[in-house]
Write an enzyme that holds these catalytic residues in place. Structure first.
Site, PDB file in Angstrom:
ATOM      1  N   LEU A 128      34.285  24.254  14.714  1.00 45.83           N
ATOM      2  CA  LEU A 128      35.699  24.657  14.715  1.00 45.83           C
ATOM      3  C   LEU A 128      36.317  24.453  16.095  1.00 45.83           C
ATOM      4  O   LEU A 128      37.338  25.029  16.423  1.00 45.83           O
ATOM      5  CB  LEU A 128      35.843  26.118  14.260  1.00 45.83           C
ATOM      6  CG  LEU A 128      35.331  26.430  12.850  1.00 45.83           C
ATOM      7  CD1 LEU A 128      35.538  27.908  12.508  1.00 45.83           C
ATOM      8  CD2 LEU A 128      36.009  25.556  11.795  1.00 45.83           C
ATOM      9  N   SER A 130      35.308  25.015  19.455  1.00 46.17           N
ATOM     10  CA  SER A 130      35.342  26.043  20.499  1.00 46.17           C
ATOM     11  C   SER A 130      35.486  25.391  21.883  1.00 46.17           C
ATOM     12  O   SER A 130      36.124  25.962  22.773  1.00 46.17           O
ATOM     13  CB  SER A 130      34.085  26.906  20.449  1.00 46.17           C
ATOM     14  OG  SER A 130      32.929  26.115  20.565  1.00 46.17           O
ATOM     15  N   ASP A 173      40.279  17.145  18.740  1.00 50.03           N
ATOM     16  CA  ASP A 173      40.179  18.591  18.986  1.00 50.03           C
ATOM     17  C   ASP A 173      41.155  19.053  20.064  1.00 50.03           C
ATOM     18  O   ASP A 173      41.858  20.053  19.905  1.00 50.03           O
ATOM     19  CB  ASP A 173      38.742  18.963  19.373  1.00 50.03           C
ATOM     20  CG  ASP A 173      37.743  18.576  18.295  1.00 50.03           C
ATOM     21  OD1 ASP A 173      38.175  18.257  17.169  1.00 50.03           O
ATOM     22  OD2 ASP A 173      36.531  18.586  18.588  1.00 50.03           O
ATOM     23  N   TYR A 222      25.557  12.057  17.551  1.00 54.63           N
ATOM     24  CA  TYR A 222      26.986  11.769  17.756  1.00 54.63           C
ATOM     25  C   TYR A 222      27.197  10.501  18.588  1.00 54.63           C
ATOM     26  O   TYR A 222      27.863   9.559  18.127  1.00 54.63           O
ATOM     27  CB  TYR A 222      27.697  12.994  18.353  1.00 54.63           C
ATOM     28  CG  TYR A 222      29.206  12.878  18.355  1.00 54.63           C
ATOM     29  CD1 TYR A 222      29.980  13.444  17.346  1.00 54.63           C
ATOM     30  CD2 TYR A 222      29.871  12.181  19.362  1.00 54.63           C
ATOM     31  CE1 TYR A 222      31.365  13.338  17.341  1.00 54.63           C
ATOM     32  CE2 TYR A 222      31.250  12.065  19.365  1.00 54.63           C
ATOM     33  CZ  TYR A 222      31.998  12.644  18.364  1.00 54.63           C
ATOM     34  OH  TYR A 222      33.372  12.522  18.371  1.00 54.63           O
TER      35      TYR A 222
END
Ligand code: GLA
Length: 380
Positions: A128, A130, A173, A222
């Protein structure tokens, strides 16, 4: 909000003593509705900012130091402000604020001596965002209200993460932490860096379910995916996978390593799904929205291979609960959250069914967060 401001004031007083000039800055976490692993391929994403957020309370210091205290970790770090431009990462949480401070100095914004207290309600490792919430709230605190172009703030925070922390993330993000809107998701074009607000149809609810796991594999997978996408684009002769079409990809299939083909197929089809999802939102076509979420998950699981057993279980379980329209993993993958779209009114049954099923299967308590689009970063 009043509760949060009081909590932060009290915490700051406890840690640093009284100050007359406390200011508090907030930057939100986000849930990505659709468009996963497309941002670093300069494609489309559709995230929304959340109420879950990182707060940085800040006040000037009389000496020449910058001190950052994490209320979550109960731990502080400090540096002479003169040394910030030459700072080096240590693999500690403080790399995020320190990286932001360094990028600010490098961009010509003097960082003044200050005490910072950082407190986040965005669960770490949950997918989410952070990290971006932390970066953006610290950047605003260090800027102390000095003007900065919002897009410059986004890019500066992303640089802190790419070049200082060392995570080759895309721009989603930090972008949504800055540009998020109350009441709407935002569809970002990660090439032009423009966005538009996307209203969700009435009568739906969105819940994120936290698997409470974060598999180690994620940190190496990633950058590996980023590299595979770059390879796919090079082999297809396009600047980035944003420019590839399914047709072109199918034509080139025989010449591509199988793995590279599947990675590219995820990105190309996922970009198309963002466009279709946006259209389905406008048309109020809930069934189509749900189908697209489920298709996104399949693609992330099979072609992109960034899901895991826990996320697959949560998605499969969700799809069988009455009133659920669609579900998929959200964020980087290998753990963290799923995002679940349902008919309004189905939330309570969803909560109890999914929590119970997850407990029975994995012996863990899943955390569940209602997701309502919240505003982007600013002063509290
Ligand atoms: C992480 C990165 C983002 C994005 C997502 C996957 O959250 O920080 O830039 O790549 O993964 O969509």
């Amino acid at each position: 909000m009043v509760g949060t401001a009081t909590f932060l004031k009290d915490a700051f007083l406890r840690v640093f003593g009284p100050t007359a000039t406390l200011r508090v800055w907030r930057a939100p976490g986000r849930v990505n509705l659709i468009g996963e692993h497309t941002d670093y391929n300069l494609g489309f994403v559709l995230p929304m900012a959340l109420e879950l957020a990182c707060y940085t309370a800040a006040a000037p210091r009389p000496d020449r130091r910058l001190r950052v205290f994490s209320e979550n970790y109960g731990e502080a770090r400090e540096w002479p402000v003169e040394d910030l431009s030459a700072a080096a990462p240590t693999g500690h949480w403080s790399d995020y604020p320190l990286g932001v401070a360094r990028e600010l100095v490098r961009a010509g914004f003097a960082v003044r001596p200050a005490n910072l207290l950082v407190w986040s309600t965005v669960p770490p490792g949950s997918g989410l965002s952070s990290s971006a919430a932390l970066e953006v709230s610290v950047a605003l605190a260090l800027l102390e209200g000095r003007p900065i172009e919002p897009l410059e703030l986004v890019k500066l925070c992303r640089r802190a993460e790419n070049e200082f922390v060392g995570a080759p993330c895309g721009i989603m993000d930090q972008y949504v932490a800055v540009f998020g809107r109350k009441g709407a998701a935002i569809r970002i074009d990660c090439r032009s860096l423009e966005h538009e607000a996307v209203q969700l149809p009435a009568g739906v609810a969105i819940l994120a379910v936290n698997s409470m796991v974060k598999h180690q594999l994620g940190s190496s997978a990633y950058p590996e995916r980023v590299a595979q996408c770059r390879e796919a684009a090079a082999r297809l002769g396009v600047p980035s996978l944003r420019d590839a079409t399914l047709e072109r990809l199918e034509q080139a299939r025989a010449a591509l390593p199988e793995l590279v083909f599947r990675r590219a197929r995820h990105v190309v089809t996922e970009n198309a799904r963002v466009e279709e999802f946006t259209a389905a939102c406008a048309a109020g076509d809930l069934a189509a929205m749900g189908r697209l979420l489920a298709a996104s998950h399949q693609s992330l699981r099979d072609d992109y291979e960034v899901s895991c057993e826990e996320l697959d279980f949560l998605v499969e379980t969700a799809l069988a609960i009455p009133g659920v329209l669609g579900a998929r993993m959200t964020g980087g993958g290998f753990g963290g959250c799923t995002v679940n779209l349902m008919e309004a009114g189905a939330e309570e049954r969803f909560r109890s069914n999914i929590a119970e099923a997850y407990r029975r299967r994995f012996g863990r308590e899943a955390q569940i967060y209602p997701c309502v689009p919240a505003p982007g970063a600013g002063e509290l």
